[in-house]
Every structure is written in C-alpha cells, then in structure tokens.
Scaffold this motif. Sequence first.
Motif, PDB file in Angstrom:
ATOM      1  N   MET A  54     -35.702  30.098  12.601  1.00 37.09           N
ATOM      2  CA  MET A  54     -36.844  30.658  11.892  1.00 37.09           C
ATOM      3  C   MET A  54     -37.897  30.611  12.950  1.00 37.09           C
ATOM      4  O   MET A  54     -37.857  29.834  13.879  1.00 37.09           O
ATOM      5  N   PRO A  55     -38.943  31.574  12.818  1.00 37.60           N
ATOM      6  CA  PRO A  55     -39.382  32.504  11.598  1.00 37.60           C
ATOM      7  C   PRO A  55     -38.422  33.899  11.998  1.00 37.60           C
ATOM      8  O   PRO A  55     -37.931  33.685  13.041  1.00 37.60           O
ATOM      9  N   TYR A  56     -38.530  34.771  10.930  1.00 34.68           N
ATOM     10  CA  TYR A  56     -37.784  35.783  11.223  1.00 34.68           C
ATOM     11  C   TYR A  56     -38.458  36.698  12.270  1.00 34.68           C
ATOM     12  O   TYR A  56     -39.562  36.633  12.529  1.00 34.68           O
ATOM     13  N   SER A  57     -37.738  37.461  13.012  1.00 35.75           N
ATOM     14  CA  SER A  57     -38.038  38.517  14.234  1.00 35.75           C
ATOM     15  C   SER A  57     -37.952  39.778  13.955  1.00 35.75           C
ATOM     16  O   SER A  57     -36.793  39.946  13.303  1.00 35.75           O
ATOM     17  N   ILE A  58     -38.654  40.738  14.103  1.00 34.30           N
ATOM     18  CA  ILE A  58     -38.647  42.190  13.921  1.00 34.30           C
ATOM     19  C   ILE A  58     -39.027  42.804  15.133  1.00 34.30           C
ATOM     20  O   ILE A  58     -39.860  42.626  15.794  1.00 34.30           O
ATOM     21  N   LEU A  59     -38.243  43.824  15.289  1.00 31.31           N
ATOM     22  CA  LEU A  59     -38.618  44.619  16.465  1.00 31.31           C
ATOM     23  C   LEU A  59     -38.877  46.192  15.981  1.00 31.31           C
ATOM     24  O   LEU A  59     -38.067  46.754  15.045  1.00 31.31           O
ATOM     25  N   PHE A  60     -40.135  46.655  16.003  1.00 26.89           N
ATOM     26  CA  PHE A  60     -40.910  47.531  15.449  1.00 26.89           C
ATOM     27  C   PHE A  60     -40.926  48.747  16.445  1.00 26.89           C
ATOM     28  O   PHE A  60     -41.522  48.584  17.418  1.00 26.89           O
ATOM     29  N   VAL A  61     -40.232  49.868  16.445  1.00 25.90           N
ATOM     30  CA  VAL A  61     -40.065  50.955  17.097  1.00 25.90           C
ATOM     31  C   VAL A  61     -40.808  52.064  16.607  1.00 25.90           C
ATOM     32  O   VAL A  61     -40.802  52.669  15.547  1.00 25.90           O
ATOM     33  N   GLU A  62     -42.168  52.064  17.085  1.00 19.16           N
ATOM     34  CA  GLU A  62     -43.273  53.036  16.805  1.00 19.16           C
ATOM     35  C   GLU A  62     -44.160  53.590  17.777  1.00 19.16           C
ATOM     36  O   GLU A  62     -44.713  52.583  18.583  1.00 19.16           O
ATOM     37  N   ASP A  63     -44.412  54.978  18.114  1.00 18.55           N
ATOM     38  CA  ASP A  63     -45.013  55.481  19.222  1.00 18.55           C
ATOM     39  C   ASP A  63     -46.621  55.568  18.697  1.00 18.55           C
ATOM     40  O   ASP A  63     -47.547  55.589  19.570  1.00 18.55           O
ATOM     41  N   ASP A  64     -46.894  55.352  17.570  1.00 16.25           N
ATOM     42  CA  ASP A  64     -48.479  55.298  17.175  1.00 16.25           C
ATOM     43  C   ASP A  64     -48.994  53.896  17.432  1.00 16.25           C
ATOM     44  O   ASP A  64     -48.772  52.863  16.548  1.00 16.25           O
ATOM     45  N   ALA A  65     -49.600  53.643  18.608  1.00 15.05           N
ATOM     46  CA  ALA A  65     -49.941  52.281  19.044  1.00 15.05           C
ATOM     47  C   ALA A  65     -50.887  51.453  17.960  1.00 15.05           C
ATOM     48  O   ALA A  65     -50.803  50.222  17.589  1.00 15.05           O
ATOM     49  N   GLU A  66     -52.056  52.276  17.444  1.00 14.26           N
ATOM     50  CA  GLU A  66     -52.834  51.716  16.586  1.00 14.26           C
ATOM     51  C   GLU A  66     -52.362  51.322  15.242  1.00 14.26           C
ATOM     52  O   GLU A  66     -52.400  50.100  14.985  1.00 14.26           O
ATOM     53  N   LEU A  67     -51.431  52.228  14.751  1.00 18.09           N
ATOM     54  CA  LEU A  67     -50.622  52.018  13.450  1.00 18.09           C
ATOM     55  C   LEU A  67     -49.504  50.629  13.774  1.00 18.09           C
ATOM     56  O   LEU A  67     -49.568  49.886  12.927  1.00 18.09           O
ATOM     57  N   ALA A  68     -48.862  50.791  14.784  1.00 12.73           N
ATOM     58  CA  ALA A  68     -47.957  49.696  15.198  1.00 12.73           C
ATOM     59  C   ALA A  68     -48.532  48.161  15.312  1.00 12.73           C
ATOM     60  O   ALA A  68     -48.188  47.216  14.554  1.00 12.73           O
ATOM     61  N   GLU A  69     -49.932  48.334  15.895  1.00 16.29           N
ATOM     62  CA  GLU A  69     -50.676  47.110  15.912  1.00 16.29           C
ATOM     63  C   GLU A  69     -51.095  46.766  14.441  1.00 16.29           C
ATOM     64  O   GLU A  69     -51.075  45.233  14.493  1.00 16.29           O
ATOM     65  N   LEU A  70     -51.573  47.475  13.629  1.00 17.59           N
ATOM     66  CA  LEU A  70     -51.891  46.893  12.525  1.00 17.59           C
ATOM     67  C   LEU A  70     -51.026  46.376  11.587  1.00 17.59           C
ATOM     68  O   LEU A  70     -51.225  45.616  11.204  1.00 17.59           O
ATOM     69  N   ILE A  71     -49.904  46.854  11.593  1.00 17.84           N
ATOM     70  CA  ILE A  71     -48.646  46.584  10.817  1.00 17.84           C
ATOM     71  C   ILE A  71     -48.194  45.254  11.384  1.00 17.84           C
ATOM     72  O   ILE A  71     -47.830  44.298  10.743  1.00 17.84           O
ATOM     73  N   ALA A  72     -47.999  45.329  12.726  1.00 17.21           N
ATOM     74  CA  ALA A  72     -47.603  44.002  13.668  1.00 17.21           C
ATOM     75  C   ALA A  72     -48.587  42.882  12.941  1.00 17.21           C
ATOM     76  O   ALA A  72     -48.164  41.805  12.888  1.00 17.21           O
ATOM     77  N   SER A  73     -49.859  42.984  13.175  1.00 13.66           N
ATOM     78  CA  SER A  73     -50.768  42.048  12.832  1.00 13.66           C
ATOM     79  C   SER A  73     -50.653  41.628  11.541  1.00 13.66           C
ATOM     80  O   SER A  73     -50.788  40.448  11.129  1.00 13.66           O
ATOM     81  N   PHE A  74     -50.500  42.408  10.819  1.00 19.48           N
ATOM     82  CA  PHE A  74     -50.384  41.991   9.317  1.00 19.48           C
ATOM     83  C   PHE A  74     -49.240  41.227   8.884  1.00 19.48           C
ATOM     84  O   PHE A  74     -49.190  40.294   8.191  1.00 19.48           O
ATOM     85  N   LEU A  75     -47.992  41.688   9.418  1.00 15.89           N
ATOM     86  CA  LEU A  75     -46.681  40.869   9.330  1.00 15.89           C
ATOM     87  C   LEU A  75     -46.722  39.667   9.843  1.00 15.89           C
ATOM     88  O   LEU A  75     -46.173  38.679   9.510  1.00 15.89           O
ATOM     89  N   ALA A  76     -47.541  39.448  11.050  1.00 16.48           N
ATOM     90  CA  ALA A  76     -47.651  38.304  11.867  1.00 16.48           C
ATOM     91  C   ALA A  76     -48.500  37.181  11.042  1.00 16.48           C
ATOM     92  O   ALA A  76     -48.209  36.112  11.043  1.00 16.48           O
TER      93      ALA A  76
END
Length: 248
Positions: free
Chosen positions: A11-33
């Motif tokens: 724990m905790p769960y880990s996710i690898l997010f493959v996304e080329d839109d840096a802004e969107l990737a950071e927004l989603i990663a921050s929310f999930l974090a």
Amino acid sequence: MASSILRCHAMPYSILFVEDDAELAELIASFLARHDLNVQIEARGDTALAAIAAAQPDLVLLDIMLPGKDGLSICRELRPVFDGPIVLLTSLDSDINQIMGLELGANDYILKTTPPSVLLARLRNHLRHARGSTASTPAPSGSPGHRRLGFGQLLIDPLSRDVRLDGHSIVLSTSEFDLLLQLAQHAGSPLSRETLLQATRGVGYDGLDRSIDVAISRLRKKLGDNPDEPFRIKTVRNKGYLFVPSSW
C-alpha cells in the motif's frame, strides 16, 4: 523487454499514467494523489513499456493518442506480460475504439470528460478487485474453490491460475481467467452478464456495458471455440453465457 512484468502489492496503490498533455496529466495526478494514489507520469508512448516494467505499477492509465506509439498498440503489447488493470482514458468518444481497446485487453474505457470523482471511483474499483484476486490469502488446496477443474483436454488450476488446453498453456489476462473460472465453476448452467460482472469486477450491470461480451469473444478465440457457432462457451438467449462441460 522481460517476458513478464511483476507488480508489488504494498500500500498505497501505484498508477503509471501515460499522457502527453502535461497540464492534464498533472491535474489528474494531483487529484488522485490527494486520495492516496501514487501516480507516475510518462509522456511518450514509445517509452511507456519500459517505464511500466521499471515502475511495476498496480494499474496503468493510458491515453490513446500519444507520440511515438498509440495507446491501443501499447495495450496490445502490454496485456500478455502485465496482469494488472489497464484503463484507457481518452477524449475519443468512439464505439470502435472502445471495442478495440477491450478486445486488446483493456479493463475499462473512460472519457476524459468524466468527472474526477467518478474516475477515482472506477480506478479504485479496478484496483480493489485486482489486489483481491492476486493477493488474497489462499484457501486450503482441498477447498472446493481451489480444486483443479478438468473438462476433457481443458485443465484450470485456480491456485496457480494456470490454464492448459490439450497440453498447451493458454495465456489469459487476470480478468479473462476470472471470467473463465466463474463459467467453469458453474459448468452446465448459464450465467447472466449481471452475475458475471458482479463476480469478476464487483460492479452491477447497467444494461449497456459490453465488456463481458468482449471478454467472452476473447476467451472463445484463445480456447479454440467457433466464433460463428460457439460450442464451448455458448450464448443462451435472455439468460447469458453457458460453459459446456462436454465440449473439451
């Protein structure tokens, strides 16, 4: 690349997010974090497989339109060596892409317009199910749920999660194995989509979800069934799917 990708289950769960839109990737990663999910971002498709092998994530969240290699190609190459959930997160609202993604081994297809809270709930559901199916404490080998199942030339071992047909090993994803096991454990009795979804993914059937149909199609192909006139895993009108014990 190694022949298999192993995943740790700490724990905790880990996710690898493959996304080329840096802004969107950071927004989603921050929310999930903020909800206790560790997210690593990979921006290119042609480096995604190496990044997944190095990170050993619990779940791969995958865009389709990527530089270097598209997400569907990554999914196709990843599925045989990665037993965790693969979730496609895309702006492409396309039935064809959704069917292709599920056919190639993805566990889910989610639009980027989906509210973050819904995305979080769906990812957590996949993670809970994956961890429960691979990290639960095994029951004694003699218990009914863990006995080897044999039907003619087909052998299913729930403990080792090994499937052999006519002496040959059949490579199945985690979700495909779970689906086959459910069908085989109820051989001779049709199981509805709702029953199969609940048993394998822990979700209810909304009347539109076609993931079970797609998974059945993949199983038939891998198990030598006739796609036009199935005789091993039959479709029973208004009832669901039937594993035929005498057809192996």
